[in-house]
Design a protein around this motif. Sequence first.
Motif, PDB file in Angstrom:
ATOM      1  N   PRO A 300      62.941  26.323 -41.447  1.00  0.00           N
ATOM      2  CA  PRO A 300      64.092  26.524 -42.357  1.00  0.00           C
ATOM      3  C   PRO A 300      65.042  25.673 -41.620  1.00  0.00           C
ATOM      4  N   GLU A 301      65.356  25.355 -41.162  1.00  0.00           N
ATOM      5  CA  GLU A 301      66.279  25.432 -40.225  1.00  0.00           C
ATOM      6  C   GLU A 301      66.646  23.571 -40.301  1.00  0.00           C
ATOM      7  N   ILE A 304      67.576  22.392 -43.820  1.00  0.00           N
ATOM      8  CA  ILE A 304      68.681  22.582 -44.230  1.00  0.00           C
ATOM      9  C   ILE A 304      69.545  21.813 -43.667  1.00  0.00           C
ATOM     10  N   GLU A 308      71.173  18.816 -45.854  1.00  0.00           N
ATOM     11  CA  GLU A 308      73.524  18.397 -45.297  1.00  0.00           C
ATOM     12  C   GLU A 308      73.358  16.655 -44.718  1.00  0.00           C
ATOM     13  N   ARG A 344      64.912  31.484 -47.083  1.00  0.00           N
ATOM     14  CA  ARG A 344      65.670  30.881 -45.708  1.00  0.00           C
ATOM     15  C   ARG A 344      66.020  29.934 -45.919  1.00  0.00           C
ATOM     16  N   VAL A 345      66.158  28.890 -47.251  1.00  0.00           N
ATOM     17  CA  VAL A 345      67.102  27.566 -47.026  1.00  0.00           C
ATOM     18  C   VAL A 345      68.106  27.726 -48.256  1.00  0.00           C
ATOM     19  N   PRO A 347      69.810  30.180 -49.510  1.00  0.00           N
ATOM     20  CA  PRO A 347      70.800  31.057 -49.658  1.00  0.00           C
ATOM     21  C   PRO A 347      71.968  30.051 -48.709  1.00  0.00           C
ATOM     22  N   HIS A 348      71.337  29.219 -47.880  1.00  0.00           N
ATOM     23  CA  HIS A 348      72.622  28.385 -46.836  1.00  0.00           C
ATOM     24  C   HIS A 348      73.522  27.850 -47.759  1.00  0.00           C
ATOM     25  N   PHE A 349      72.730  27.375 -49.023  1.00  0.00           N
ATOM     26  CA  PHE A 349      73.401  25.881 -49.805  1.00  0.00           C
ATOM     27  C   PHE A 349      74.362  27.089 -51.358  1.00  0.00           C
ATOM     28  N   LYS A 350      73.986  28.189 -51.802  1.00  0.00           N
ATOM     29  CA  LYS A 350      74.065  28.781 -52.331  1.00  0.00           C
ATOM     30  C   LYS A 350      75.109  29.055 -52.815  1.00  0.00           C
ATOM     31  N   ARG A 352      77.928  27.632 -52.663  1.00  0.00           N
ATOM     32  CA  ARG A 352      79.086  25.877 -52.140  1.00  0.00           C
ATOM     33  C   ARG A 352      80.165  25.310 -53.352  1.00  0.00           C
TER      34      ARG A 352
END
Length: 359
Positions: A300-301, A304, A308, A344-345, A347-350, A352
């Motif tokens: 997942p990292e 991400i 990005e 896992r992916v 939530p990193h962007f929601k 923003r």
Amino acid sequence: MRFSLYSELQLHPGKTPETLYAETLEQIVNADRLGYDAYAAIEHYFFPKFSISSNPTALFAAAAQRTRDIRFRTMLHALPYHNPTVLASVIHATHILTGGRYEWGVGRGHGWIPLKAGVPLDEHARPRYEEAVDLLLEALENESFSHHGTYFDVDDSHVVPFVDTPYRVYLGGTSDRTYTLAAERGWGVAVPPLLPYKVLEEQLDLYRSTCAEHGTEPDIVWIHACHLDDDRETALREGRDWINGFIQGNCSPLTEYEKPPADGLMAAGYGFYAAGIMEQLAEVPYEQLIEEDYVWVGTPEDIIARIEETIGVCEGLKEIGITVNAGGAPHWMAIKNQELFAERVVPHFKGRVPAAAEA
């Protein structure tokens, strides 16, 4: 940032059409539970390893009865194989049957379809398509209409059922005119899967500049095949067969069937399909596909980080769409990818704020 799923419904050996459709419906239900914004499906004919999605509106009408929030998008209706006024009726009916959750796009379809469908490859293909787009919009937006053009002559007609509603519309493809037409009309564009940013950079720049010229806002959907696991080596091992199958399926109309004549493709404005790009793609090693950003495979990292990077170079990017059920991928693997990406992916962007809005 929106997040969606995209499917071509590729039918590879070892699976029946009935099983593929049943699995796809289960995956749409799961995507709705996970909170994906949309599920998009191609419309395509004749080449099963590429797609058996000949009637996506029927798929979405069935899926709508099992879901609550997820939106549905035909990406794209292959307009040369529809009468525009009849397609307008289909779009309105699908809007009703999905509870107002239908989005759509139009395109000319791939250059290998026309001869199988008995449609000529000639210099009329592009202007006929553009007039068909105009007629489709007239039929969608007006309870009664007339149209007198070069290729269509319609007098005092109407579409039933008629729904007075705006639609979210997308175009997709590889020609410059696709991007200028979308920008002129204020529509979004979907970047075809299996193409890294550098391949379509000029067309996306053209889209953005034409949007600025016409006062419309860019809305770019980025589609990539994606395979994840918490362990990178497991992801690489699991993804190999279905990613390669996805590539082979996309190339199969040109590698497993007689090719359309190059001069006909060029005359009809399908130069991309005469350039040998798809055939070359079939020869690219799996590791190179990942390294050069044709596909996303990793933790997942890792994914991400790739997203990005894409956001950093692609101004106007509003949606990430992933493909997880192609190339003969097992059903459990598609579900696993949907869930890992959502948990896992996403939530990193929601939440923003897009850079342009922030500025």
